[in-house]
Design an enzyme around this catalytic site. Structure first.
Site, PDB file in Angstrom:
ATOM      1  N   ASP A 150       0.824  -1.199   0.000  1.00 30.99           N
ATOM      2  CA  ASP A 150       0.000   0.000   0.000  1.00 30.99           C
ATOM      3  C   ASP A 150       0.862   1.254   0.000  1.00 30.99           C
ATOM      4  O   ASP A 150       1.784   1.384   0.815  1.00 30.99           O
ATOM      5  CB  ASP A 150      -0.903  -0.016   1.250  1.00 30.99           C
ATOM      6  CG  ASP A 150      -1.755   1.214   1.373  1.00 30.99           C
ATOM      7  OD1 ASP A 150      -2.663   1.380   0.543  1.00 30.99           O
ATOM      8  OD2 ASP A 150      -1.504   2.031   2.286  1.00 30.99           O
ATOM      9  N   GLU A 181      12.582 -16.512  -0.499  1.00 25.68           N
ATOM     10  CA  GLU A 181      12.727 -17.690   0.358  1.00 25.68           C
ATOM     11  C   GLU A 181      11.510 -18.599   0.282  1.00 25.68           C
ATOM     12  O   GLU A 181      11.575 -19.788   0.614  1.00 25.68           O
ATOM     13  CB  GLU A 181      12.927 -17.265   1.823  1.00 25.68           C
ATOM     14  CG  GLU A 181      14.212 -16.533   2.120  1.00 25.68           C
ATOM     15  CD  GLU A 181      14.292 -16.166   3.603  1.00 25.68           C
ATOM     16  OE1 GLU A 181      13.737 -16.929   4.430  1.00 25.68           O
ATOM     17  OE2 GLU A 181      14.889 -15.126   3.926  1.00 25.68           O
TER      18      GLU A 181
END
Length: 544
Positions: free
Chosen positions: A214, A269
């Site tokens: 955002d 990851e």
């Protein structure tokens, strides 16, 4: 309409593309989706209950707007705990159930991360404001007053006046780009970055598949705190002090991409995690490119090319797409015509008797563009903007700037599920915003059984896009055509798809490139065998 399952499946071309590239995403605004406990506010169990419906649309995933613990002064975009669910939406167990159920349905789950500011009710801010020497004293943006007591500089907040509020505890001003209850985090501080990345890890470990970041271009500022230059009013519509400035110093700092590289390192990851930035501003393209170029930053970005546009024209579409016509590694765009912050596009761009026809046109166009289409809840029903009277407004921006800014509530009214049920099937209680005018007549249950409904047409388009390599990943090339005709090709490998749209209220001559022997993949607005002129507000998509 031709069965979209006849479209080609994407061919293998070297390394496979990640799941998200070209994927259609469905945005859910949880307060307004489905209320399961009768309090008038939508909740996470409500989203879980409707995952079958969402999966039936043919989207790849859902983006869920904030559901984190919050005082709700900006309805969840003022976070007081990044790692918990606000009780009005449910519990962490409810979220875990949602994730599990979504994955069973084959849906990816993307959630918001609000990294530029918190709520003033966050524990971090409570500690930071206590004095100037505590461990989190530099986690927010604090400045001394000028000698005359006025704010440190001329920066203006988006929603109101000065971007500074005096705090008596520290005898300093704190910065806020939005509401005064949303203090600005100091992302120049490595410890703040670490804390935000730890919060993102918390949700990744719970199984989320992506983040929408955002207002990420508001996350860093000029450390010298220089004044913003004035912006000549000209013929612009002015609704707030924010509109009088070029916002070159309170946002868009060149260090933001370096932080986004840390975000990417984390998400890598966990495999192919989708990250999309919201980038607002007068000149968003350079930032969008900087945020997404290469393979070390974000997956995608979107701006407000269409979200606040008052008209839909071929020129606007061409300009927006022309910025993203290069190779994949130049950056990848996302597109939205409507969302929780912008008036619904069918009301902004059309004022006529056949809104369903126009909604089919806009949905078909959105789903034909190169990039990631983001479909806002209710867009698949062709919902118009609701008119919310002043006494029912909830949006702080609308209340503060009434009537010059009508605010965001008209796009946030409850989702209509059942045409003849109280609250249109959204709630058994009193909805937090009134159901939009006429929305019950186009509720999901009405459209479900109508073969020619906006809902079923949109399903067809989503299936078509998903199964077409050209529409999902292909290049785009525009044909010369007189406005309001918009004509372009999508192509990948041996597949070529021609898309013809008449964006105007009168018929136009058929373009020469529209072959009579093509396989028709989708159409709307035609009442003949695709002969003669192109009808008003019509769609024709075909494959050679």
């Amino acid at each position: 309409m031709t069965d979209p399952t006849q479209a080609q499946t994407p061919p293998s071309k070297g390394a496979p593309c990640p799941w998200w590239r070209g994927a259609a995403i469905y945005q859910v605004y949880p307060r307004s989706y489905l209320d399961t406990n009768g309090d008038g506010i939508g909740d996470l169990p409500g989203i879980t209950e409707k995952l079958g419906y969402i999966a039936s649309l043919g989207v790849a995933g859902i983006w869920i707007s904030p559901f984190f613990t919050s005082p709700m002064k900006d309805f969840g975009y003022d976070v007081s705990d990044y790692c918990d669910v606000d009780p009005i939406f449910g519990t962490l167990d409810d979220f875990d159930e949602l994730i599990t159920a979504a994955h069973v349905e084959g849906l990816r789950v993307i959630i918001d991360q609000v990294m530029s500011h918190t709520s003033d009710a966050h524990d971090w801010f409570s500690e930071s404001r206590a004095d100037r020497t505590n461990a989190k004293a530099a986690w927010y943006v604090w400045r001394d007053a000028k000698p005359d007591g006025t704010p440190p500089n001329n920066w203006q907040a988006v929603f109101s006046g000065a971007a500074w509020t005096w705090d008596a505890r520290r005898q300093q001003y704190y910065m806020h780009n939005f509401l005064s209850s949303q203090p600005q985090l100091n992302l120049h501080n490595r410890e703040v970055q670490d804390a935000l990345l730890a919060a993102a890890r918390f949700w990744l470990e719970r199984g989320v598949d992506g983040f929408r970041l955002d207002a990420i271009n508001f996350s860093m500022f000029d450390p010298a705190f220089r004044d913003n230059p004035a912006w000549d009013v000209g013929d612009r519509t002015i609704t707030r002090p924010h509109d009088f400035q070029h916002h070159v110093h309170n946002q868009s700092h060149p260090s933001i991409p370096m932080f986004l590289e840390r975000v990417r390192t984390l998400t890598d990851e966990f495999g192919a995690v989708f990250t999309v930035a919201e980038v607002a501003g007068a000149d968003p393209l350079p930032e969008m490119k900087a945020f997404t170029t290469g393979d070390r930053r974000l997956s995608s970005a979107y701006n407000f090319d269409f979200l606040y546009a008052s008209t839909l024209t071929p020129g606007r579409v061409k300009r927006a797409q022309s910025n993203w016509m290069g190779p994949f590694d130049e950056g990848w765009p996302s597109w939205a015509f409507s969302n929780h912050d912008a008036p619904r596009c069918v009301s902004r761009w059309y004022d006529g008797p056949d809104r369903a026809r126009f909604a089919k046109l806009t949905n078909a166009l959105l789903l034909s563009l190169r990039g990631n289409p983001i479909l806002y809840q209710g867009e698949e029903l062709g919902l118009p903007q609701a008119e919310v009277p002043f006494e029912h407004l909830q949006d702080p921006e609308a209340i503060a700037n009434w009537p010059r800014t009508l605010g965001r509530d008209g796009a946030r009214t409850p989702m209509p599920w059942i045409h003849d049920a109280p609250g249109a099937g959204f709630t058994t209680g009193i909805p937090w915003l009134p159901v939009g005018q006429g929305h019950a007549t186009v509720a999901a249950d009405v459209q479900e059984t109508a073969p020619g409904s906006v809902l079923n047409f949109t399903r067809h388009l989503l299936t078509l896009r998903r199964l077409s390599s050209a529409l999902t990943l292909g290049d785009i090339a525009f044909e010369e055509a007189d406005a309001p005709l918009l004509v372009f090709w999508r192509a990948r490998g041996d597949e070529k798809v021609l898309c013809v749209f008449n964006l105007g209220a009168s018929s136009r001559s058929r373009p020469d490139c529209m072959p009579s022997g093509a396989t028709v993949l989708a159409e709307s607005g035609w009442d003949n065998e695709f002969l003669g002129d192109v009808p008003e507000y019509s769609v024709w998509i075909g494959r050679l």
